[in-house]
Design a protein around this motif. Structure first.
Motif, PDB file in Angstrom:
ATOM      1  N   SER A   1       0.839  -1.193   0.000  1.00  0.00           N
ATOM      2  CA  SER A   1       0.000   0.000   0.000  1.00  0.00           C
ATOM      3  C   SER A   1       0.871   1.238   0.000  1.00  0.00           C
ATOM      4  O   SER A   1       1.995   1.227   0.501  1.00  0.00           O
ATOM      5  N   ASP A   2       0.338   2.318  -0.556  1.00  0.00           N
ATOM      6  CA  ASP A   2       0.979   3.631  -0.482  1.00  0.00           C
ATOM      7  C   ASP A   2       0.323   4.420   0.644  1.00  0.00           C
ATOM      8  O   ASP A   2      -0.901   4.398   0.790  1.00  0.00           O
ATOM      9  N   VAL A   3       1.119   5.137   1.421  1.00  0.00           N
ATOM     10  CA  VAL A   3       0.586   6.067   2.413  1.00  0.00           C
ATOM     11  C   VAL A   3       0.699   7.476   1.822  1.00  0.00           C
ATOM     12  O   VAL A   3       1.704   7.812   1.193  1.00  0.00           O
ATOM     13  N   MET A   4      -0.371   8.245   1.973  1.00  0.00           N
ATOM     14  CA  MET A   4      -0.413   9.614   1.450  1.00  0.00           C
ATOM     15  C   MET A   4      -1.064  10.505   2.501  1.00  0.00           C
ATOM     16  O   MET A   4      -1.867  10.031   3.303  1.00  0.00           O
ATOM     17  N   TYR A   5      -0.765  11.792   2.451  1.00  0.00           N
ATOM     18  CA  TYR A   5      -1.319  12.706   3.440  1.00  0.00           C
ATOM     19  C   TYR A   5      -1.132  14.140   2.966  1.00  0.00           C
ATOM     20  O   TYR A   5      -0.257  14.435   2.151  1.00  0.00           O
ATOM     21  N   TRP A   6      -1.973  14.990   3.465  1.00  0.00           N
ATOM     22  CA  TRP A   6      -1.744  16.433   3.370  1.00  0.00           C
ATOM     23  C   TRP A   6      -2.414  17.089   4.579  1.00  0.00           C
ATOM     24  O   TRP A   6      -3.408  16.603   5.092  1.00  0.00           O
ATOM     25  N   ILE A   7      -1.812  18.166   5.020  1.00  0.00           N
ATOM     26  CA  ILE A   7      -2.288  18.915   6.174  1.00  0.00           C
ATOM     27  C   ILE A   7      -2.506  20.362   5.730  1.00  0.00           C
ATOM     28  O   ILE A   7      -1.667  20.925   5.012  1.00  0.00           O
ATOM     29  N   GLY A   8      -3.611  20.951   6.153  1.00  0.00           N
ATOM     30  CA  GLY A   8      -3.889  22.344   5.817  1.00  0.00           C
ATOM     31  C   GLY A   8      -2.822  23.274   6.371  1.00  0.00           C
ATOM     32  O   GLY A   8      -2.279  23.050   7.454  1.00  0.00           O
ATOM     33  N   VAL A   9      -2.523  24.326   5.618  1.00  0.00           N
ATOM     34  CA  VAL A   9      -1.447  25.258   5.952  1.00  0.00           C
ATOM     35  C   VAL A   9      -1.536  25.796   7.385  1.00  0.00           C
ATOM     36  O   VAL A   9      -0.510  25.856   8.076  1.00  0.00           O
ATOM     37  N   PRO A  10      -2.721  26.163   7.896  1.00  0.00           N
ATOM     38  CA  PRO A  10      -2.753  26.685   9.274  1.00  0.00           C
ATOM     39  C   PRO A  10      -2.285  25.672  10.323  1.00  0.00           C
ATOM     40  O   PRO A  10      -1.999  26.044  11.462  1.00  0.00           O
ATOM     41  N   HIS A  11      -2.187  24.404   9.925  1.00  0.00           N
ATOM     42  CA  HIS A  11      -1.832  23.336  10.867  1.00  0.00           C
ATOM     43  C   HIS A  11      -0.440  22.751  10.611  1.00  0.00           C
ATOM     44  O   HIS A  11      -0.060  21.760  11.231  1.00  0.00           O
ATOM     45  N   TRP A  12       0.320  23.354   9.704  1.00  0.00           N
ATOM     46  CA  TRP A  12       1.673  22.893   9.419  1.00  0.00           C
ATOM     47  C   TRP A  12       2.558  23.081  10.648  1.00  0.00           C
ATOM     48  O   TRP A  12       2.357  23.979  11.459  1.00  0.00           O
ATOM     49  N   GLY A  13       3.557  22.211  10.762  1.00  0.00           N
ATOM     50  CA  GLY A  13       4.555  22.356  11.802  1.00  0.00           C
ATOM     51  C   GLY A  13       4.130  21.864  13.177  1.00  0.00           C
ATOM     52  O   GLY A  13       4.827  22.087  14.158  1.00  0.00           O
ATOM     53  N   GLN A  14       3.004  21.166  13.255  1.00  0.00           N
ATOM     54  CA  GLN A  14       2.516  20.677  14.540  1.00  0.00           C
ATOM     55  C   GLN A  14       2.657  19.161  14.692  1.00  0.00           C
ATOM     56  O   GLN A  14       2.202  18.590  15.678  1.00  0.00           O
ATOM     57  N   GLY A  15       3.245  18.511  13.683  1.00  0.00           N
ATOM     58  CA  GLY A  15       3.466  17.071  13.761  1.00  0.00           C
ATOM     59  C   GLY A  15       2.260  16.220  13.404  1.00  0.00           C
ATOM     60  O   GLY A  15       2.290  15.001  13.574  1.00  0.00           O
ATOM     61  N   TYR A  16       1.208  16.835  12.874  1.00  0.00           N
ATOM     62  CA  TYR A  16       0.000  16.069  12.557  1.00  0.00           C
ATOM     63  C   TYR A  16       0.223  15.063  11.425  1.00  0.00           C
ATOM     64  O   TYR A  16      -0.295  13.949  11.473  1.00  0.00           O
ATOM     65  N   ALA A  17       0.978  15.443  10.405  1.00  0.00           N
ATOM     66  CA  ALA A  17       1.225  14.517   9.289  1.00  0.00           C
ATOM     67  C   ALA A  17       1.973  13.285   9.779  1.00  0.00           C
ATOM     68  O   ALA A  17       1.629  12.154   9.414  1.00  0.00           O
ATOM     69  N   THR A  18       2.990  13.490  10.601  1.00  0.00           N
ATOM     70  CA  THR A  18       3.759  12.359  11.127  1.00  0.00           C
ATOM     71  C   THR A  18       2.882  11.468  11.988  1.00  0.00           C
ATOM     72  O   THR A  18       2.901  10.238  11.852  1.00  0.00           O
ATOM     73  N   GLU A  19       2.095  12.066  12.863  1.00  0.00           N
ATOM     74  CA  GLU A  19       1.237  11.288  13.755  1.00  0.00           C
ATOM     75  C   GLU A  19       0.198  10.486  12.962  1.00  0.00           C
ATOM     76  O   GLU A  19      -0.042   9.309  13.249  1.00  0.00           O
ATOM     77  N   ALA A  20      -0.386  11.111  11.949  1.00  0.00           N
ATOM     78  CA  ALA A  20      -1.374  10.414  11.122  1.00  0.00           C
ATOM     79  C   ALA A  20      -0.723   9.302  10.307  1.00  0.00           C
ATOM     80  O   ALA A  20      -1.254   8.182  10.214  1.00  0.00           O
ATOM     81  N   ALA A  21       0.443   9.575   9.715  1.00  0.00           N
ATOM     82  CA  ALA A  21       1.133   8.553   8.916  1.00  0.00           C
ATOM     83  C   ALA A  21       1.549   7.375   9.788  1.00  0.00           C
ATOM     84  O   ALA A  21       1.399   6.213   9.386  1.00  0.00           O
ATOM     85  N   GLN A  22       2.048   7.644  10.988  1.00  0.00           N
ATOM     86  CA  GLN A  22       2.420   6.557  11.896  1.00  0.00           C
ATOM     87  C   GLN A  22       1.201   5.715  12.259  1.00  0.00           C
ATOM     88  O   GLN A  22       1.278   4.483  12.326  1.00  0.00           O
ATOM     89  N   ALA A  23       0.060   6.367  12.469  1.00  0.00           N
ATOM     90  CA  ALA A  23      -1.167   5.632  12.788  1.00  0.00           C
ATOM     91  C   ALA A  23      -1.600   4.752  11.619  1.00  0.00           C
ATOM     92  O   ALA A  23      -2.062   3.621  11.823  1.00  0.00           O
ATOM     93  N   LEU A  24      -1.431   5.248  10.391  1.00  0.00           N
ATOM     94  CA  LEU A  24      -1.806   4.435   9.234  1.00  0.00           C
ATOM     95  C   LEU A  24      -0.846   3.270   9.023  1.00  0.00           C
ATOM     96  O   LEU A  24      -1.271   2.191   8.603  1.00  0.00           O
ATOM     97  N   LEU A  25       0.421   3.459   9.306  1.00  0.00           N
ATOM     98  CA  LEU A  25       1.351   2.326   9.231  1.00  0.00           C
ATOM     99  C   LEU A  25       0.949   1.257  10.242  1.00  0.00           C
ATOM    100  O   LEU A  25       0.917   0.067   9.907  1.00  0.00           O
ATOM    101  N   LYS A  26       0.640   1.674  11.434  1.00  0.00           N
ATOM    102  CA  LYS A  26       0.206   0.718  12.457  1.00  0.00           C
ATOM    103  C   LYS A  26      -1.047  -0.025  11.993  1.00  0.00           C
ATOM    104  O   LYS A  26      -1.116  -1.257  12.079  1.00  0.00           O
TER     105      LYS A  26
END
Length: 186
Positions: A98-123
């Motif tokens: 599977s491919d993991v993909m993500y995007w986070i809205g600009v006002p929420h950049w730099g808060q680690g949300y993409a990493t947290e979401a991607a890690q959750a999808l890997l799990k």
């Protein structure tokens, strides 16, 4: 059942996020965040302008992928606010991948949300869908996405040249992956 094929999509809860199935009521938030030109510039497939119709098509496509058992698209919610989308898309012709993909809205950049979401999808992909391999890629013009993939424990696989056509030009992608064996050994 083949690894990765499920026609249900449970919510995934992390310390700061809820990943849930997208709903048509998310369309305005999707359009608002994905409509920012910085999102189109930093992603491989999001166009600009991004209309309400694009948002509705995104949601319908997510529901279709789920009903076909080929993809799992999640609304990323932080503090009851829609902040982006994260997805697992099964790779055609490569069972268990599977491919993991993500995007986070600009006002929420730099808060680690993409990493947290991607890690959750890997799990979810390895522990629930029993995938054998998960890949990720990003355009070379978006190194921040590469840092997200690296933080998930993925290994750098190299560059594929001229694989994405966007805005009238061909772009290279940086490719990453992690196997189930590596995921469970960490």
């Amino acid at each position: 059942m083949q690894p990765g094929i499920r026609k249900m999509q449970p919510d995934i809860v992390t310390p700061r996020l809820i990943l849930r199935q997208m709903q048509m009521t998310d369309a305005a938030a999707i359009q608002d965040l994905a409509g920012d030109q910085k999102i189109a510039i930093s992603t491989l497939h999001i166009p600009h302008p991004f209309s309400q119709k694009h948002a509705e098509e995104t949601i319908n496509s997510a529901h279709q992928g789920l009903s076909e058992g080929t993809s799992y698209h999640y609304a990323i919610v932080a503090r009851n606010e829609f902040v982006g989308i994260a997805s697992l898309r099964l790779t055609a012709g490569e069972p268990g991948t599977s491919d993991v993909m993500y995007w986070i809205g600009v006002p929420h950049w730099g808060q680690g949300y993409a990493t947290e979401a991607a890690q959750a999808l890997l799990k979810y992909g390895f522990e629930e869908l029993h995938l054998e391999r998960i890949t990720g890629k990003h355009a070379l013009f978006n190194p921040a996405s590469g840092r997200v993939l690296q933080k998930t424990g993925m290994r750098y696989d190299g560059i594929k040249q001229k694989v994405v056509y966007k805005d009238g030009a061909w772009h290279d992608s940086s490719n990453w992956s992690v196997t189930a064996a590596d995921y469970f050994c960490k």
